[in-house]
Design an enzyme around this catalytic site. Structure first.
Site, PDB file in Angstrom:
ATOM      1  N   THR A 207       0.617  -1.139   0.179  1.00 57.10           N
ATOM      2  CA  THR A 207       0.022   0.364   0.158  1.00 57.10           C
ATOM      3  C   THR A 207       1.016   1.921  -0.240  1.00 57.10           C
ATOM      4  O   THR A 207       1.955   1.231   0.849  1.00 57.10           O
ATOM      5  CB  THR A 207      -0.938   0.159   1.146  1.00 57.10           C
ATOM      6  OG1 THR A 207      -1.909  -1.041   1.391  1.00 57.10           O
ATOM      7  CG2 THR A 207      -1.675   1.924   1.256  1.00 57.10           C
ATOM      8  N   ARG A 235     -13.766  -8.736   0.577  1.00 55.56           N
ATOM      9  CA  ARG A 235     -12.929  -7.789   2.007  1.00 55.56           C
ATOM     10  C   ARG A 235     -12.232  -6.532   1.354  1.00 55.56           C
ATOM     11  O   ARG A 235     -11.890  -6.340   0.227  1.00 55.56           O
ATOM     12  CB  ARG A 235     -11.615  -8.803   1.677  1.00 55.56           C
ATOM     13  CG  ARG A 235     -10.850  -8.681   3.035  1.00 55.56           C
ATOM     14  CD  ARG A 235      -9.661  -7.511   2.970  1.00 55.56           C
ATOM     15  NE  ARG A 235      -8.462  -7.600   3.938  1.00 55.56           N
ATOM     16  CZ  ARG A 235      -7.650  -6.422   3.714  1.00 55.56           C
ATOM     17  NH1 ARG A 235      -7.070  -5.970   2.676  1.00 55.56           N
ATOM     18  NH2 ARG A 235      -6.868  -6.465   4.839  1.00 55.56           N
ATOM     19  N   VAL A 236     -13.337  -6.071   2.702  1.00 55.76           N
ATOM     20  CA  VAL A 236     -12.013  -4.497   2.717  1.00 55.76           C
ATOM     21  C   VAL A 236     -11.186  -4.068   4.112  1.00 55.76           C
ATOM     22  O   VAL A 236     -11.733  -5.049   4.598  1.00 55.76           O
ATOM     23  CB  VAL A 236     -13.164  -3.221   2.490  1.00 55.76           C
ATOM     24  CG1 VAL A 236     -12.888  -1.993   2.483  1.00 55.76           C
ATOM     25  CG2 VAL A 236     -13.961  -3.233   1.305  1.00 55.76           C
ATOM     26  N   ASP A 238      -7.659  -1.729   5.924  1.00 59.55           N
ATOM     27  CA  ASP A 238      -7.894  -0.358   6.758  1.00 59.55           C
ATOM     28  C   ASP A 238      -7.502   1.054   5.763  1.00 59.55           C
ATOM     29  O   ASP A 238      -7.823   2.030   5.971  1.00 59.55           O
ATOM     30  CB  ASP A 238      -6.688  -0.434   7.814  1.00 59.55           C
ATOM     31  CG  ASP A 238      -5.267  -0.993   6.383  1.00 59.55           C
ATOM     32  OD1 ASP A 238      -5.229  -1.805   6.211  1.00 59.55           O
ATOM     33  OD2 ASP A 238      -4.531   0.048   6.584  1.00 59.55           O
ATOM     34  N   THR A 258       0.710   0.744   6.883  1.00 58.04           N
ATOM     35  CA  THR A 258       0.955   0.225   5.970  1.00 58.04           C
ATOM     36  C   THR A 258       1.016  -1.640   6.738  1.00 58.04           C
ATOM     37  O   THR A 258       1.235  -1.716   7.404  1.00 58.04           O
ATOM     38  CB  THR A 258       1.502   0.191   4.973  1.00 58.04           C
ATOM     39  OG1 THR A 258       1.669  -1.190   3.480  1.00 58.04           O
ATOM     40  CG2 THR A 258       3.219   0.233   5.671  1.00 58.04           C
TER      41      THR A 258
HETATM   42  N1  ASP Z   1      -3.108  -2.500   4.173  1.00 56.04           N
HETATM   43  C1  ASP Z   1      -3.315  -3.151   2.917  1.00 56.04           C
HETATM   44  C2  ASP Z   1      -4.756  -3.826   3.044  1.00 56.04           C
HETATM   45  O1  ASP Z   1      -5.267  -4.891   4.746  1.00 56.04           O
HETATM   46  C3  ASP Z   1      -2.258  -4.110   2.407  1.00 56.04           C
HETATM   47  C4  ASP Z   1      -0.875  -3.899   2.529  1.00 56.04           C
HETATM   48  O2  ASP Z   1      -1.172  -2.491   3.119  1.00 56.04           O
HETATM   49  O3  ASP Z   1      -0.265  -4.318   2.301  1.00 56.04           O
HETATM   50  O4  ASP Z   1      -5.544  -3.646   2.506  1.00 56.04           O
END
Ligand code: ASP
Length: 345
Positions: A207, A235-236, A238, A258
């Site tokens: 992210t 799925r959503v 953070d 992230t």
């Molecule tokens: N935080 C993001 C999520 O859980 C993914 C990531 O940062 O790797 O969707």
């Protein structure tokens, strides 16, 4: 109104969102309350007795997660350098990564869910406390700009799925197949075993969360992702949740996250980081404490979370559960990668 909200509700919500959050002083509050008039009564509990102070004098700074923060910072810096606002800088910065087909966890080229759909989450927050967000959005290359439109042009904070797509299309965004030949190939290979196992520091390329302080000392942030690769459809994470993936309070500082979104959602991590700074923690101490909250309460062992924060003076903090999290920081003409410290060695 094109957003199918009855006019009165729309007006009320719009006034609440655009006016209440932009009030800078108690006098403004009283003036705006009078304008709202007798027909709209605002609860006393919403009265703002803690006015946002004048912008600080911190040096303009841009920070963002992972290696792809470097090109993002560069694009954001162009805006800041020409005297632009932090909110425009954060949007311009993360758009670069969203449009990069080589970035496998953000926007175009992002790895799909287990059914082969690329579904995107993004949010944005400005110095007035205004926020916009989209989640479970498909077929739009730059979800951050849709989130910005939600913030600027609607009475709401978050639009999801089909509704977010319809809103985007109605506002001039065009549909695009976000699955690249490479991401489709990777997904097809994954379906052979269909093993769902989040990988820590996926290709060091997750992210993007980007925080900016402009020349006035105002703070804004943006966060955008295609989420965990091969997640369940629907799925959503953070990243589009205000307070989990991103939080900005122009009085105090800003934070973004992230990694495994479920852990930040359960602890409202970015909000926590900002609140800790409000109580006197440095940006670094706040990130460390928010990681410790996860470590103390949740099963974190094979998972990664990284926090990145900036305070009102431009001091930066970063901390992760696992080693491997890095961020890009740009000040003046210098744009460099820094390795964050981690709880596990
Ligand atoms: N935080 C993001 C999520 O859980 C993914 C990531 O940062 O790797 O969707």
């Amino acid at each position: 109104m094109s957003y199918k909200t009855p006019f009165f509700d729309y007006l009320y919500l719009l006034l609440m969102k655009k006016t209440y959050f932009q009030m800078k002083t108690r006098r403004d509050f009283l003036k705006n309350s009078a304008i709202l008039g007798a027909s709209l009564s605002i609860p006393a509990s919403l009265q703002c007795n803690n006015p946002i102070p004048q912008a600080g004098k911190g040096e303009a700074t841009i920070i963002s997660t992972w290696n792809h923060g470097l090109p993002a910072n560069k694009a954001a810096w162009k805006i800041i350098q020409s005297g632009g606002k932090a909110i425009d800088a954060v949007e311009a910065g993360v758009r670069v990564v969203e449009s990069d087909p080589k970035s496998t966890s953000v926007g175009y080229g992002g790895l799909p869910d287990r059914d082969g759909h690329v579904t995107l989450d993004a949010c944005i927050m400005d110095e007035t406390g205004n926020a916009g967000s989209v989640c479970f959005l498909q077929d739009i290359e730059n979800p951050i700009s849709v989130a910005r439109k939600v913030m600027d042009d609607t009475p709401h904070v978050m639009l999801a799925g089909e509704g977010a797509l319809q809103f985007a299309l109605a506002n001039g965004f065009t549909k695009k197949n976000l699955l690249t030949p490479e991401s489709e190939k990777a997904w097809k290979e994954w379906t052979i075993k269909s093993e769902y196992k989040p990988i820590i520091n996926v290709e060091n390329h997750d992210t993007i969360g980007l925080l900016a302080m402009d020349n006035k000392g105002d703070l804004s942030g943006a966060c955008t992702t295609s989420g965990l690769a091969y997640k369940m459809h629907g799925r959503v994470g953070d990243s589009p949740i205000i307070g989990a993936g991103l939080y900005v309070d122009n009085e105090v500082g800003a934070a973004t996250a992230t990694g495994m979104g479920e852990l930040m959602m359960k602890t409202l991590g970015s909000f926590l980081v900002v609140e800790l700074m409000r109580q006197g923690a440095s940006a670094q101490q706040a990130c460390e404490e928010a990681i410790m909250r996860i470590v103390k309460k949740l099963d974190y062992k094979n998972l990664q979370v990284g926090y990145l924060a900036i305070d009102k003076a431009g001091n930066v903090g970063a901390y992760a559960i696992q080693p491997g999290f890095n961020y890009a920081i740009m000040r003046g003409d210098k744009n460099e990668l820094v390795d964050a410290k981690a709880y596990l060695k």
